[in-house]
Design a protein around this motif. Structure first.
Motif: not given
Length: 513
Positions: A481-500
């Motif tokens: 399983x691998x994961x990647x993270x996308x953080x918004x540059x200034x909002x308290x908002x993020x996506x975590x994406x897990x791929x299996x």
């Protein structure tokens, strides 16, 4: 010390902002301290979202770029904030069902088709121009390792029938211009083969050892303004033809290679002041390695400013393979105006280059001058915390300093726009395990436990946690399983994406409720 023990209460900080003025030049750093209180404290697991490959946020926060799974379409979203109403106190209510939907957080602006039937979008390639008016995307056909040798092509470098770069207006998805390279090889993974500086783009053709410098005009056109490789000056080819010395086959070394050899020769010549010993010194240091120098190829290039390029030279094998640590490499600073190599360093033995890397790291990558977020990415040249981390690693590697220097230099030249400007990666505010997550845009091995972001000011306080994957944590431990993270540059908002492998992608939304 007064600042260190200052109250971290949000209301207190608001009052401090009203009554206390920050030191000159420290306004942004002072404002960023608010992020210790404004953190993504709530997670919605496995949101209902389209089956897309999400790439990144632009650093103005206006756009989230994604690609379709068949690598044919470009989809661009605009972040919005989840809103809902209730009859009683909202904090005591669970979130409504619509909160589990991706479109409650992101609004699709458009979807356009970039690639044709036999081409595919490179999902790792995306660069945006200063002002975020334009984005640069790439498509390519399948790679061929059995390419026939053609004049000027480097033996051992694979070929791609067609690589196309598209200039897209991010506001509405209009394709303004395109630039195609046929039967060539450009490393598109993680945007390695291209570098964007202001309105200039340099694209490295590995197969033909040519640096193409393009300018993005205000009209939305891609114009080639310089080509560096076989010739360095614009009139070099004309000069050779006019003197009856047209380059045919392998009669001449490429212009950039000639500049490299000339620099090495002069440097070796000046190392030995004694005239009687100079010839022996040249034989030992230059002529003995002459063929090795001739066989060097351009691996990677970046802009240092509008006039200077930072070029990495190495063997053919290292230029094509993903890992370059085991290959001999040289770094050169090249002046495009004078066509001279200004300086040259060897990767695994240059203490001088490492010293520049340690103290002036920010000069190796150019952030947009008008970005109030990108200019505050933590590095060991602007953060004492990052510098302490680097020196700790250096002390642990004291038994083999050359290997340490070589490992550090492997990241150069810097990959364009590869770090997130999110304040949650600011090492003056938060500590986290960089093996699991960091500002650098790379996939990571997934962990069973949440990733903790700990306050630097209060070392025992966990400010928030990020957990990729499902809420239950139940998964096949044998599957990678691998994961990647996308953080918004200034909002308290993020996506975590897990791929299996052979399983659906799990996307979690982390935000401040």
């Amino acid at each position: 010390m007064v600042g260190f023990f200052r109250s971290g209460n949000l209301a207190t900080r608001v009052f401090d902002r009203q009554f206390l003025s920050p030191r000159p030049g420290a306004t942004v750093n002072t404002v960023r301290q608010f992020y210790e209180n404004l953190v993504p404290s709530y997670t919605i697991y496995d949101v209902e979202c389209p089956d897309y490959s999400f790439r990144k946020f632009t650093d103005d926060g206006k756009y989230l770029v994604a690609f379709s799974r068949n690598h044919q379409d470009l989809i661009v979203y605009r972040p919005i904030w989840l809103t809902f109403s209730c009859h009683e106190e909202c904090d005591s209510h669970d979130l409504p069902d619509q909160a589990r939907r991706f479109d409650s957080f992101f609004k699709q602006l458009y979807s356009i088709s970039l690639a044709s039937s036999n081409e595919y979008i490179c999902k790792d390639f995306f660069l945006y121009m200063e002002g975020h008016k334009y984005g640069l995307f790439a498509t390519s056909t399948a790679q061929s390792n059995d390419s026939s040798a053609t004049e000027g092509a480097i033996h051992g470098v694979p070929s791609i029938e067609k690589i196309t770069f598209y200039l897209v207006r991010l506001e509405d998805g209009a394709i303004l211009d395109e630039k195609a390279f046929c039967n060539d090889f450009i490393n598109l993974a993680h945007s390695i083969g291209a570098y964007l500086y202001e309105d200039l783009v340099c694209i490295v053709s590995l197969r033909y050892q040519t640096i193409h410098v393009l300018q993005i005009r205000d009209s939305g056109n891609l114009v080639e303004v310089r080509r560096i490789g076989a010739f360095c000056q614009e009139d070099d080819e004309l000069y050779l033809h006019s003197h009856g010395q047209a380059a045919q086959g392998s009669s001449f070394l490429p212009g950039i290679k000639q500049r490299l050899l000339s620099f090495i020769f002069r440097k070796t010549w000046n190392e030995e002041p004694d005239q009687t010993l100079r010839v022996q010194h040249l034989k030992k240091k230059f002529y003995f390695h002459f063929q090795d120098y001739v066989d060097l190829i351009i691996w990677k290039v970046q802009f240092l400013d509008r006039h200077h390029l930072f070029i990495k030279f190495g063997s053919v094998d290292g230029g094509v393979s993903r890992s370059t640590e085991q290959n001999l490499a040289f770094f050169a600073v090249y002046n495009m105006e004078t066509t001279e190599i200004v300086s040259l360093y060897q990767q695994n033995s240059s203490e001088e280059l490492y010293s520049l890397f340690e103290h002036f790291y920010d000069h190796f990558h150019a952030n947009p001058q008008n970005s109030s977020h990108g200019n505050f990415i933590s590095s060991h040249s602007n953060s004492v915390h990052a510098l302490d981390q680097l020196r700790t690693i250096k002390n642990k590697a004291s038994s083999s300093p050359q290997q340490f220097v070589k490992k550090m230099m492997a990241s150069l030249p810097y990959t364009c726009q590869s770090q997130s400007p999110s304040p949650y990666f600011d090492l003056t505010l938060f500590r986290y395990d960089e093996k699991l997550i960091s500002a650098i845009d790379r996939h990571r091995n997934c962990t069973e436990h949440p990733i903790k972001f700990i306050s630097v000011r209060q070392p025992n306080v966990v400010k928030f946690k990020i957990k990729p994957g499902s809420d239950s944590g139940a998964s096949d431990s044998r599957a990678k399983r691998i994961s990647s993270f996308l953080f918004h540059p200034f909002f308290p908002l993020a996506l975590s994406i897990q791929q299996t492998y052979m399983q659906p992608t799990v996307v979690n939304v982390h935000f401040r409720r």
